[in-house]
Design an enzyme around this catalytic site. Structure first.
Site, mmCIF file in Angstrom:
data_model
loop_
_atom_site.group_PDB
_atom_site.id
_atom_site.type_symbol
_atom_site.label_atom_id
_atom_site.label_comp_id
_atom_site.label_asym_id
_atom_site.label_seq_id
_atom_site.Cartn_x
_atom_site.Cartn_y
_atom_site.Cartn_z
ATOM 1 N N TYR A 200 8.211 -18.774 15.196
ATOM 2 C CA TYR A 200 8.122 -17.312 15.262
ATOM 3 C C TYR A 200 7.726 -16.889 16.679
ATOM 4 O O TYR A 200 8.375 -16.041 17.283
ATOM 5 C CB TYR A 200 7.111 -16.804 14.232
HETATM 6 N N1 LIG Z 1 4.316 -5.710 10.893
HETATM 7 C C1 LIG Z 1 3.756 -6.284 11.953
HETATM 8 O O1 LIG Z 1 2.508 -6.386 12.052
HETATM 9 C C2 LIG Z 1 4.605 -6.812 13.064
HETATM 10 C C3 LIG Z 1 3.965 -7.274 14.222
HETATM 11 C C4 LIG Z 1 4.744 -7.757 15.260
HETATM 12 C C5 LIG Z 1 6.122 -7.750 15.167
HETATM 13 N N2 LIG Z 1 6.725 -7.297 14.023
HETATM 14 C C6 LIG Z 1 8.185 -7.334 13.978
HETATM 15 O O2 LIG Z 1 8.675 -6.073 13.556
HETATM 16 C C7 LIG Z 1 9.908 -6.238 12.843
HETATM 17 C C8 LIG Z 1 9.833 -5.508 11.516
HETATM 18 O O3 LIG Z 1 8.769 -6.054 10.758
HETATM 19 P P1 LIG Z 1 8.119 -5.301 9.521
HETATM 20 O O4 LIG Z 1 6.693 -5.660 9.522
HETATM 21 O O5 LIG Z 1 8.532 -3.879 9.520
HETATM 22 O O6 LIG Z 1 8.823 -6.079 8.309
HETATM 23 P P2 LIG Z 1 8.959 -5.677 6.749
HETATM 24 O O7 LIG Z 1 8.105 -4.510 6.431
HETATM 25 O O8 LIG Z 1 8.740 -6.937 6.021
HETATM 26 O O9 LIG Z 1 10.494 -5.194 6.607
HETATM 27 C C9 LIG Z 1 11.497 -6.111 6.835
HETATM 28 C C10 LIG Z 1 12.855 -5.444 6.712
HETATM 29 O O10 LIG Z 1 13.828 -6.397 7.102
HETATM 30 C C11 LIG Z 1 14.694 -6.665 6.000
HETATM 31 N N3 LIG Z 1 15.010 -8.081 5.966
HETATM 32 C C12 LIG Z 1 14.143 -9.113 5.845
HETATM 33 N N4 LIG Z 1 14.804 -10.275 5.853
HETATM 34 C C13 LIG Z 1 16.116 -9.969 5.975
HETATM 35 C C14 LIG Z 1 17.291 -10.736 6.026
HETATM 36 N N5 LIG Z 1 17.276 -12.055 5.933
HETATM 37 N N6 LIG Z 1 18.476 -10.095 6.164
HETATM 38 C C15 LIG Z 1 18.533 -8.757 6.223
HETATM 39 N N7 LIG Z 1 17.448 -7.957 6.183
HETATM 40 C C16 LIG Z 1 16.248 -8.571 6.044
HETATM 41 C C17 LIG Z 1 13.913 -6.250 4.776
HETATM 42 O O11 LIG Z 1 14.836 -5.963 3.729
HETATM 43 P P3 LIG Z 1 14.515 -6.461 2.235
HETATM 44 O O12 LIG Z 1 13.350 -5.661 1.784
HETATM 45 O O13 LIG Z 1 15.761 -6.230 1.488
HETATM 46 O O14 LIG Z 1 14.145 -7.908 2.367
HETATM 47 C C18 LIG Z 1 13.195 -5.021 5.302
HETATM 48 O O15 LIG Z 1 14.062 -3.920 5.363
HETATM 49 C C19 LIG Z 1 10.116 -7.746 12.727
HETATM 50 O O16 LIG Z 1 10.996 -8.175 13.722
HETATM 51 C C20 LIG Z 1 8.733 -8.332 12.961
HETATM 52 O O17 LIG Z 1 8.791 -9.633 13.465
HETATM 53 C C21 LIG Z 1 5.997 -6.827 12.964
#
Ligand SMILES: NC(=O)c1ccc[n+]([C@@H]2O[C@H](COP(=O)([O-])OP(=O)(O)OC[C@H]3O[C@@H](n4cnc5c(N)ncnc54)[C@H](OP(=O)(O)O)[C@@H]3O)[C@@H](O)[C@H]2O)c1
Length: 311
Positions: A200
């Site tokens: 990651y």
């Molecule tokens: N949240 C944090 O603290 C944080 C911190 C640093 C970076 N980030 C980055 O920010 C980005 C968004 O994260 P988030 O926290 O918003 O995630 P999240 O709330 O878990 O949402 C993930 C989204 O991506 C979709 N998704 C997951 N796996 C997928 C796949 N294999 N194919 C297509 N769609 C998929 C999910 O759809 P489904 O619901 O259908 O699975 C959902 O719409 C990511 O790149 C993450 O690494 C997040």
């Protein structure tokens, strides 16, 4: 002799002042001093494509872009969630268009990427938000990672292929318009090599590096490439923690991050995250490593004990 010591002292003070001013500029510049740019003008087209669009940060980007008048192309893996998100956006922003496309980004097939790109290229894409990402079930060293090598393959694929292939696929139309915006969502985990987050952390560094290269290749053609590297945002991926000074909700995060486009090529996306990053980089490496290792251990213990209780 006295003159040399005084000279060295002045140089050291100037150096510290220079570093301090740079830190302040990175914290305050994109979040306080700079005015948000005209996104429509910079995008040069009305459609915004967002991956991972049905939850968390991606969904919030969609609502914020819809509020600013963009049509939204949602790309995610679950049809029902895509339809629900489309409905929610149109209920709030009836003046725009919304399209959906189902794609599971664990799928690395170039042939399937060609199909999704053909669909996306039917519209004029002004903004591409490469948001989709995947973390492990919990942090661990690489040979013990939950899910084994399948999980390592998925985390590598989902975090690196979409920004690579989708950017390459929509760039021709942006180049021909000499306008466009590509935002790649990295993570604070990509800022330094993080043990127990192995692929990651490495994949998020890949995103930062790729974005910087694309900026050099295409920046002079009127296209903006931005890396957003968030710290903790309250979403499913982070375990939906309570929001706090250092942990915003995804709506506040996306609004803040969008306002930095054109004002910072690489930033965390949120002022308190930037403050946190700058404070972290001031720490001696051994303290930072110790803090990161303990955080990884504690997340793993929490997830495993939650799993045990639910069984
Ligand atoms: N949240 C944090 O603290 C944080 C911190 C640093 C970076 N980030 C980055 O920010 C980005 C968004 O994260 P988030 O926290 O918003 O995630 P999240 O709330 O878990 O949402 C993930 C989204 O991506 C979709 N998704 C997951 N796996 C997928 C796949 N294999 N194919 C297509 N769609 C998929 C999910 O759809 P489904 O619901 O259908 O699975 C959902 O719409 C990511 O790149 C993450 O690494 C997040």
């Amino acid at each position: 002799m006295v003159c040399c010591v005084t000279g060295a002292g002045v140089i050291a003070l100037l150096f510290i002042a220079y570093k301090f001013i740079n830190i302040l500029l990175r914290i305050l510049g994109p979040y306080v001093f700079c005015k948000p740019i005209d996104l429509k003008k910079q995008a040069g087209a009305n459609w915004a494509v967002v991956t991972g669009a049905t939850d968390g940060i991606g969904k919030s980007y969609c609502f914020e872009l819809a509020k600013r008048g963009f049509n939204i192309y949602l790309v995610s893996r679950t049809q029902s969630k895509l339809e629900q998100t489309k409905k929610e956006i149109l209920q709030k922003h009836a003046n725009i268009e919304v399209k959906i496309a189902v794609f599971d980004f664990k799928n690395p097939s170039p042939a399937d990427y060609r199909k999704i790109l053909a669909k996306l290229n039917e519209v004029e894409v002004g903004i591409l938000i490469n948001n989709v990402g995947m973390f492990f079930e919990y942090p661990d060293i690489i040979h013990r990672i939950a899910g084994g090598i399948d999980s390592l393959a998925d985390v590598t694929t989902v975090n690196t292929l979409p920004p690579t292939l989708l950017s390459a696929g929509v760039l021709p139309q942006m180049v021909s318009r000499r306008a466009g915006i590509v935002v790649n969502i990295s993570s604070g985990a990509g800022a330094i090599p993080i043990p127990q987050m192995s692929i990651y952390s490495a994949a998020k560094k890949y995103i930062t590096w790729l974005t910087a290269i694309l900026r050099k290749e295409y920046g002079h053609q009127g296209i903006i490439f931005q890396t957003i590297a968030p710290h903790k945002v309250s979403t499913n991926m982070s375990g939906n923690p309570d929001t706090s000074f250092f942990c915003p909700d995804s709506d506040s995060f996306a609004k803040s991050a969008l306002n930095t486009i054109g004002n910072s090529s690489e930033t965390t996306g949120y002022i308190t995250h930037q403050l946190e990053l700058e404070l972290m980089t001031l720490l001696p490496e051994f303290l930072l490593n110790d803090f990161i290792s303990k955080t990884g251990d504690s997340i793993r213990k929490t997830v495993l004990s939650r799993k045990e209780k639910s069984q």
